[in-house]
Design a protein around this motif. Structure first.
Motif, PDB file in Angstrom:
ATOM      1  N   LEU A  60       0.811  -1.214   0.000  1.00  0.00           N
ATOM      2  CA  LEU A  60       0.000   0.000   0.000  1.00  0.00           C
ATOM      3  C   LEU A  60       0.848   1.269   0.000  1.00  0.00           C
ATOM      4  O   LEU A  60       0.388   2.329  -0.448  1.00  0.00           O
ATOM      5  N   GLU A  61       2.084   1.175   0.476  1.00  0.00           N
ATOM      6  CA  GLU A  61       2.946   2.353   0.536  1.00  0.00           C
ATOM      7  C   GLU A  61       3.923   2.416  -0.637  1.00  0.00           C
ATOM      8  O   GLU A  61       4.883   3.181  -0.621  1.00  0.00           O
ATOM      9  N   GLY A  62       3.663   1.613  -1.670  1.00  0.00           N
ATOM     10  CA  GLY A  62       4.441   1.718  -2.892  1.00  0.00           C
ATOM     11  C   GLY A  62       5.784   1.029  -2.866  1.00  0.00           C
ATOM     12  O   GLY A  62       6.649   1.296  -3.701  1.00  0.00           O
ATOM     13  N   ASP A  63       5.986   0.105  -1.932  1.00  0.00           N
ATOM     14  CA  ASP A  63       7.243  -0.641  -1.846  1.00  0.00           C
ATOM     15  C   ASP A  63       6.928  -2.130  -1.878  1.00  0.00           C
ATOM     16  O   ASP A  63       7.147  -2.844  -0.897  1.00  0.00           O
ATOM     17  N   PRO A  64       6.369  -2.627  -2.986  1.00  0.00           N
ATOM     18  CA  PRO A  64       5.881  -4.006  -3.026  1.00  0.00           C
ATOM     19  C   PRO A  64       6.995  -5.026  -2.836  1.00  0.00           C
ATOM     20  O   PRO A  64       8.107  -4.843  -3.328  1.00  0.00           O
ATOM     21  N   PRO A  65       6.707  -6.117  -2.113  1.00  0.00           N
ATOM     22  CA  PRO A  65       7.682  -7.191  -1.926  1.00  0.00           C
ATOM     23  C   PRO A  65       7.745  -8.077  -3.160  1.00  0.00           C
ATOM     24  O   PRO A  65       6.985  -7.872  -4.120  1.00  0.00           O
ATOM     25  N   PRO A  66       8.625  -9.074  -3.176  1.00  0.00           N
ATOM     26  CA  PRO A  66       8.625 -10.050  -4.277  1.00  0.00           C
ATOM     27  C   PRO A  66       7.272 -10.765  -4.343  1.00  0.00           C
ATOM     28  O   PRO A  66       6.526 -10.788  -3.359  1.00  0.00           O
ATOM     29  N   PRO A  67       6.945 -11.372  -5.484  1.00  0.00           N
ATOM     30  CA  PRO A  67       5.654 -12.065  -5.603  1.00  0.00           C
ATOM     31  C   PRO A  67       5.445 -13.159  -4.562  1.00  0.00           C
ATOM     32  O   PRO A  67       4.312 -13.418  -4.161  1.00  0.00           O
ATOM     33  N   SER A  68       6.537 -13.809  -4.162  1.00  0.00           N
ATOM     34  CA  SER A  68       6.424 -14.896  -3.176  1.00  0.00           C
ATOM     35  C   SER A  68       7.383 -14.673  -2.023  1.00  0.00           C
ATOM     36  O   SER A  68       8.551 -14.341  -2.233  1.00  0.00           O
ATOM     37  N   THR A  69       6.873 -14.857  -0.810  1.00  0.00           N
ATOM     38  CA  THR A  69       7.701 -14.798   0.399  1.00  0.00           C
ATOM     39  C   THR A  69       7.520 -16.106   1.136  1.00  0.00           C
ATOM     40  O   THR A  69       6.396 -16.472   1.523  1.00  0.00           O
ATOM     41  N   PHE A  70       8.616 -16.841   1.332  1.00  0.00           N
ATOM     42  CA  PHE A  70       8.535 -18.154   1.959  1.00  0.00           C
ATOM     43  C   PHE A  70       8.913 -18.075   3.438  1.00  0.00           C
ATOM     44  O   PHE A  70       9.825 -17.332   3.810  1.00  0.00           O
TER      45      PHE A  70
END
Length: 402
Positions: free
Chosen positions: A358-368
């Motif tokens: 939401l703050e414009g700093d998206p994570p990688p598509p997958s987080t394990f």
């Protein structure tokens, strides 16, 4: 001669107003150099980093990075907007109060309950309004819940439902409404994923099962039972593929012809019934058991115990649930291990990932998540407060770390 001596002496003196030349490496203060490296690792004022990311970027041990970060925060050089998250002070603090929708899997297992409790707690700590609805393991109810979130105009949806066929419709509805989504454990199209590294977790469990077979039965097994949950889709099924691969690493002569899959739907009762039917037609004396989760493995073990054949099986689960941890503490337990997913840590990670989006700093598509094998030998170290929680009739969310 005297004149030459004076010339040499004069030449060796430093020029007026200049300090003696020193080795810059010898004169640097290592802690200051490391602190500067931390400040430089932020690529913008808007970037928010976790401790692990900072330690990796700077090549520092996590304890060292943590101490330096605490000092930089205390001195006003960094801000800590949330636990374990840091940013440069030039960025303005978040002023928007977000509304999240959380579609819980159900409360049928301790694993799901702990995930939900963790998310509730983390959302409260982050000042987020959380709307919680229960999917009740139903695709129809899951779709109805998503429509409710859209109607409520939430900012973000956290989806924990294990019916793969519902995932596409859920994602399409949220995408049409412009609401980002994070899916726990079962991937959804175009949603961020958080959960198990399924194949790797399966390999870890398979190795443990193979080693127990070596220790107890000299590597000789008649059958391998794997409890499935086909409705969850291909990714959770990868745990079983990994289990077979892990077994073959330890038992090279192991034949896949000896593997039998039982549909247990990921539930205790269904797996119990499936294992009962298996035992009615099988006289195998050495059976290795695993599955997509602990509930299925517990159900199969219950069937073996009911038939008086508990000594004929060795079990390794997935999730390291409260029930299995308590079972492993009993003398003669047939559970030799369960791969830990540590659901008590899900909340902090999931809420932080959602805020990043939401703050414009998206994570990688997958987080394990990080996995660890929980065994009778280390269960008390990893979960020292289980006994207290059991007396209070609850699920343990207290752990000492890994």
């Amino acid at each position: 001669m005297e004149r030459a001596k004076k010339a040499v002496t004069k030449k060796s003196l430093p020029s007026p107003g200049l300090a003696p030349k020193e080795d810059s490496r010898a004169s640097s203060v290592q802690s200051v150099v490391r602190a500067c490296a931390i400040l430089k690792c932020f690529r913008s004022n808007a970037e928010v980093l976790q401790l692990d990311e900072i330690a990796t970027r700077c090549g520092l041990p996590k304890p060292t990075a943590y101490r330096l970060l605490a000092t930089l925060v205390e001195c006003g050089m960094l801000q800590r907007p949330e636990r374990n998250r840091y940013r440069l002070p030039g960025s303005s603090p978040r002023r928007v109060r977000y509304r999240f929708g959380y579609a819980a899997q159900s409360d049928i297992s301790s694993f799901a309950r702990i995930v939900s409790d963790s998310i509730r707690s983390s959302a409260y700590s982050a000042g987020i309004d959380l709307i919680v609805l229960d999917n009740h393991l139903s695709a129809k109810i899951a779709l109805r819940n998503v429509n409710a979130f859209v109607h409520e105009r939430v900012d973000f949806v956290i989806e924990f439902q294990t019916v793969e066929k519902a995932a596409t419709a859920i994602s399409a509805r949220l995408r049409l409404a412009g609401i980002p989504c994070l899916a726990i454990e079962v991937p959804h199209p175009q949603a961020f994923y958080f959960g198990a590294n399924n194949y790797r977790a399966g390999v870890m469990g398979g190795r443990a099962l193979g080693q127990a077979c070596l220790d107890q039965w000299r590597g000789q097994a008649d059958q391998v039972l794997l409890l499935e949950q086909l409705a969850a889709g291909a990714l959770p099924q990868a745990r079983l593929t990994g289990t077979i691969a892990g077994l073959r690493e330890v038992l090279p002569k192991f034949s896949e012809q000896n593997v039998e899959f039982l549909e247990g739907h990921g539930r205790f009762a269904s797996s119990w019934e499936a294992a009962r039917r298996y035992l009615a037609r099988s006289r195998a004396q050495r059976v290795l058991i695993s599955g997509v989760n602990d509930e299925g493995c517990r159900g199969a073990l219950a069937a073996f115990s009911e038939a008086g054949r508990a000594e004929h099986c060795i079990v390794v689960g997935q999730n390291a649930s409260m029930e299995v941890r308590q079972d492993m503490r009993q003398p003669g337990s047939r559970f030799v291990g369960s791969v830990g997913y540590f659901p008590e840590q899900y909340g902090d990670a999931v809420v932080s990932l959602a805020i990043r989006v939401l703050e414009g700093d998206p994570p990688p598509p997958s987080t394990f998540v990080k996995h660890q094998l929980v065994t009778p030998e280390n269960v008390d170290k990893l979960y020292p407060h289980d006994a207290l929680s059991a007396k209070q009739g609850g699920d343990s969310i207290l752990y000492s770390g890994r």
